[in-house]
Design an enzyme around this catalytic site. Structure first.
Site, PDB file in Angstrom:
ATOM      1  N   ALA A  79       0.839  -1.212  -0.327  1.00  0.00           N
ATOM      2  CA  ALA A  79      -0.084   0.088  -0.028  1.00  0.00           C
ATOM      3  C   ALA A  79       0.828   1.234   0.087  1.00  0.00           C
ATOM      4  O   ALA A  79       0.377   2.137  -0.579  1.00  0.00           O
ATOM      5  CB  ALA A  79      -0.875  -0.022   1.097  1.00  0.00           C
ATOM      6  N   THR A  80       2.008   1.370   0.561  1.00  0.00           N
ATOM      7  CA  THR A  80       2.867   2.581   0.513  1.00  0.00           C
ATOM      8  C   THR A  80       3.293   2.771  -1.033  1.00  0.00           C
ATOM      9  O   THR A  80       3.057   3.948  -1.420  1.00  0.00           O
ATOM     10  CB  THR A  80       4.166   2.075   1.112  1.00  0.00           C
ATOM     11  OG1 THR A  80       4.112   1.719   2.681  1.00  0.00           O
ATOM     12  CG2 THR A  80       5.328   3.333   1.350  1.00  0.00           C
ATOM     13  N   ASN A 160      -5.698   3.133  10.682  1.00  0.00           N
ATOM     14  CA  ASN A 160      -4.978   1.792  11.166  1.00  0.00           C
ATOM     15  C   ASN A 160      -4.838   1.864  12.667  1.00  0.00           C
ATOM     16  O   ASN A 160      -4.428   1.132  13.419  1.00  0.00           O
ATOM     17  CB  ASN A 160      -3.687   1.816  10.486  1.00  0.00           C
ATOM     18  CG  ASN A 160      -2.684   3.188  10.209  1.00  0.00           C
ATOM     19  OD1 ASN A 160      -3.478   4.035   9.758  1.00  0.00           O
ATOM     20  ND2 ASN A 160      -1.764   3.180  10.742  1.00  0.00           N
ATOM     21  N   GLN A 188      -6.565  -1.199   5.308  1.00  0.00           N
ATOM     22  CA  GLN A 188      -7.277  -1.818   6.273  1.00  0.00           C
ATOM     23  C   GLN A 188      -8.613  -2.019   6.257  1.00  0.00           C
ATOM     24  O   GLN A 188      -9.273  -2.697   7.294  1.00  0.00           O
ATOM     25  CB  GLN A 188      -7.046  -0.641   7.692  1.00  0.00           C
ATOM     26  CG  GLN A 188      -5.785  -0.347   8.064  1.00  0.00           C
ATOM     27  CD  GLN A 188      -5.073  -1.293   8.790  1.00  0.00           C
ATOM     28  OE1 GLN A 188      -5.536  -2.345   9.303  1.00  0.00           O
ATOM     29  NE2 GLN A 188      -3.688  -1.433   9.161  1.00  0.00           N
ATOM     30  N   SER A 208      -3.258  -3.737   0.424  1.00  0.00           N
ATOM     31  CA  SER A 208      -2.146  -4.307   0.839  1.00  0.00           C
ATOM     32  C   SER A 208      -2.266  -5.640   0.982  1.00  0.00           C
ATOM     33  O   SER A 208      -3.412  -5.973   1.777  1.00  0.00           O
ATOM     34  CB  SER A 208      -1.489  -3.822   2.024  1.00  0.00           C
ATOM     35  OG  SER A 208      -0.555  -4.361   2.710  1.00  0.00           O
ATOM     36  N   HIS A 210      -0.586  -7.780   2.916  1.00  0.00           N
ATOM     37  CA  HIS A 210      -0.252  -8.467   4.379  1.00  0.00           C
ATOM     38  C   HIS A 210      -1.287  -8.032   5.401  1.00  0.00           C
ATOM     39  O   HIS A 210      -1.061  -8.387   6.627  1.00  0.00           O
ATOM     40  CB  HIS A 210       1.043  -8.401   4.650  1.00  0.00           C
ATOM     41  CG  HIS A 210       1.600  -6.696   5.002  1.00  0.00           C
ATOM     42  ND1 HIS A 210       1.708  -6.406   6.351  1.00  0.00           N
ATOM     43  CD2 HIS A 210       1.906  -5.896   4.301  1.00  0.00           C
ATOM     44  CE1 HIS A 210       2.041  -5.169   6.377  1.00  0.00           C
ATOM     45  NE2 HIS A 210       2.067  -4.621   5.287  1.00  0.00           N
ATOM     46  N   THR A 248       8.503  -7.270 -13.714  1.00  0.00           N
ATOM     47  CA  THR A 248       7.534  -8.628 -13.613  1.00  0.00           C
ATOM     48  C   THR A 248       6.774  -8.790 -12.329  1.00  0.00           C
ATOM     49  O   THR A 248       7.124  -8.615 -11.400  1.00  0.00           O
ATOM     50  CB  THR A 248       8.807  -9.702 -13.740  1.00  0.00           C
ATOM     51  OG1 THR A 248       9.837  -9.472 -14.750  1.00  0.00           O
ATOM     52  CG2 THR A 248       8.318 -11.086 -13.824  1.00  0.00           C
ATOM     53  N   CYS A 337       4.891   1.556  11.430  1.00  0.00           N
ATOM     54  CA  CYS A 337       6.096   2.124  10.753  1.00  0.00           C
ATOM     55  C   CYS A 337       6.491   3.298  11.881  1.00  0.00           C
ATOM     56  O   CYS A 337       7.649   3.843  11.607  1.00  0.00           O
ATOM     57  CB  CYS A 337       5.377   2.834   9.534  1.00  0.00           C
ATOM     58  SG  CYS A 337       4.508   1.744   8.562  1.00  0.00           S
TER      59      CYS A 337
HETATM   60  C1  LIG Z   1      -3.765   2.387   6.437  1.00  0.00           C
HETATM   61  C2  LIG Z   1      -2.373   2.092   5.876  1.00  0.00           C
HETATM   62  N1  LIG Z   1      -1.934   2.355   4.780  1.00  0.00           N
HETATM   63  C3  LIG Z   1      -0.684   1.975   4.475  1.00  0.00           C
HETATM   64  C4  LIG Z   1      -0.022   0.917   4.842  1.00  0.00           C
HETATM   65  C5  LIG Z   1       1.284   0.637   4.240  1.00  0.00           C
HETATM   66  O1  LIG Z   1       1.320  -0.683   3.632  1.00  0.00           O
HETATM   67  P1  LIG Z   1       2.403  -1.479   3.222  1.00  0.00           P
HETATM   68  O2  LIG Z   1       2.916  -2.206   4.447  1.00  0.00           O
HETATM   69  O3  LIG Z   1       1.517  -2.605   2.245  1.00  0.00           O
HETATM   70  O4  LIG Z   1       3.235  -0.743   2.294  1.00  0.00           O
HETATM   71  C6  LIG Z   1      -0.335   0.594   6.155  1.00  0.00           C
HETATM   72  C7  LIG Z   1       0.594  -0.324   7.000  1.00  0.00           C
HETATM   73  O5  LIG Z   1       0.778  -0.206   8.072  1.00  0.00           O
HETATM   74  C8  LIG Z   1      -1.647   1.114   6.489  1.00  0.00           C
HETATM   75  O6  LIG Z   1      -1.992   0.498   7.717  1.00  0.00           O
END
Ligand SMILES: Cc1ncc(COP(=O)(O)O)c(C=O)c1O
Length: 396
Positions: A79-80, A160, A188, A208, A210, A248, A337
């Site tokens: 997601a980042t 989150n 989320q 995302s 995970h 890829t 993070c």
């Molecule tokens: C709301 C939200 N956005 C983005 C991210 C970042 O996701 P990723 O770890 O897949 O880069 C997170 C992860 O903590 C998240 O909770």
């Protein structure tokens, strides 16, 4: 469906940081590390064709989760990257003449930092939409802030840290008349709510792997079809994924994300969400019955992620509590993070908490493999930690 998944002696209450990979997801991925490997972009042979078919199937499962079409899903590393691609991709495209971007005050750091970089280095004006004391977007303030120079509004579907769920249809309705695009970070959201029509409301959606019982290292950005030629890629290369994100495709990870998405969208998903909310509520009740002096941060349960409980333990320091809980209970102070950086949570500050209250707050998050006895034990462990800290005089 309750699946057995135990961690040696540690109760896991940090599902919003990352989720364990569901065994069914692992089973779907497994052949693609071995005999069913292949480069999905190899067009000259059967191995490549089969890999391509598997990634297409995965794409359609991700698309189905949010009500999108298969060709509107761009896989990313998470997601980042999806959030960065949404913001930079739109802002940098030559067709864009608008210079203002709006983000909510409680966005994930990766949205806030990307927006700040656009402001600092690319001369955009970035403003923050305020939230109320529960974390809900102030729709009146949002409406006031809109104008014809606004390119994009980025508001996360589910937060989150405090788990607040936003009213995306209402937000979308405010933007539509001015042609302002709506991006939502929905990392989320799949574990929190039904998303089958999200693509109807948002123009760009980040996901995302995970956070939804899929693998780490994979995510996706939904890009509405007619915006495909208005996105400047961040990664240049072989032109895969319509040139929007070259590289890829990681076949096993794509398959895993597809399998994870389909488990969040099946008929069991809403039953699972209700059960997780019941366990979360039982955890909170245990703490309250045990005499914990605590205040719940964030929204009422109606607008809260079913697995989320964010609590301020009055007079304590969250890091002391989490320290005492090791290695028996895994929870966290908030965004993974930002854990490790001493600054107070920007999310809790936006909800009006003082630095002291913010530093006394812990996010517990439960999920698919949480058991009844886990929440009871977790609450008992927290109560013990509070009383042992009180007895050594770490709180008034
Ligand atoms: C709301 C939200 N956005 C983005 C991210 C970042 O996701 P990723 O770890 O897949 O880069 C997170 C992860 O903590 C998240 O909770």
């Amino acid at each position: 469906m309750r699946l057995p998944m135990r961690m040696e002696k540690c109760i896991y209450a940090d599902y919003q940081a990352t989720t364990p990979v569901d065994p069914r997801v692992l089973a779907a991925m497994e052949p693609h590390w071995r005999e069913a490997f292949g480069n999905p972009h190899s067009t000259d042979h059967i191995v490549g064709w089969k890999a391509e078919k598997a990634t297409q199937n995965a794409t359609s499962l991700v698309a189905a989760l949010i009500g999108a079409d298969t060709d509107e899903i761009i896989f990313t590393s998470g997601a980042t990257e999806a959030n960065n691609l949404a913001l930079f991709g739109l802002a940098r495209h030559t067709s864009n003449k608008r210079r203002r971007i709006l983000v909510s005050a409680i966005e994930h750091k990766c949205v806030l930092a990307a927006a700040r970089a656009l402001e600092d280095r690319e001369k955009f004006t970035v403003e923050h939409v305020p939230v109320d004391s529960e974390g809900r977007i102030d729709l009146c303030a949002l409406k006031e802030m809109l104008d014809d120079d606004m390119l994009l509004v980025s508001i996360m579907a589910v937060n989150n840290e405090v788990g607040v769920i936003q009213d995306m249809p209402a937000i979308a309705a405010l933007l539509a008349p001015s042609g302002i695009l709506l991006h939502t970070d929905a990392a989320q959201a799949p574990c929190a709510m039904d998303l089958h029509d999200l693509a109807y409301h948002a123009d760009l959606i980040s996901l995302s792997g995970h956070k939804i019982y899929g693998p780490q290292g994979i995510g996706a950005l939904y890009v509405r079809r007619d915006l495909h030629d208005r996105i400047e890629p961040l990664i240049h290369g072989g032109g895969q994924q319509e040139g929007i994100r070259s590289g890829t495709l990681p076949l096993p990870l794509c398959v895993g994300m597809g399998a994870a998405a389909s488990l969040c969208a099946n008929e069991q998903a809403s039953i699972e969400r209700r059960e997780i909310a019941r366990l979360r509520d039982s955890f909170v009740k245990h703490l309250q019955k045990g005499g914990a002096e605590m205040i719940l941060n964030g929204p009422s349960n109606e607008y809260r992620h079913p697995g989320n409980a964010n609590a301020c333990f009055v007079g304590h320091n969250a890091r002391d509590i989490l320290g005492v809980l090791q290695p028996r209970l895994a929870a966290s102070t908030g965004a993974a993070c930002t854990s490790g950086t001493p600054e107070p949570s920007h999310v809790l500050s936006a909800l009006g908490l003082s630095n002291e209250e913010s530093e006394a707050s812990i996010r517990f998050s439960f999920g698919r493999f949480t058991l009844e006895k886990d929440v009871e034990q977790a609450a008992n462990l927290v109560l013990q930690a509070l009383s042992s800290l009180a007895s050594i005089g770490q709180c008034p």
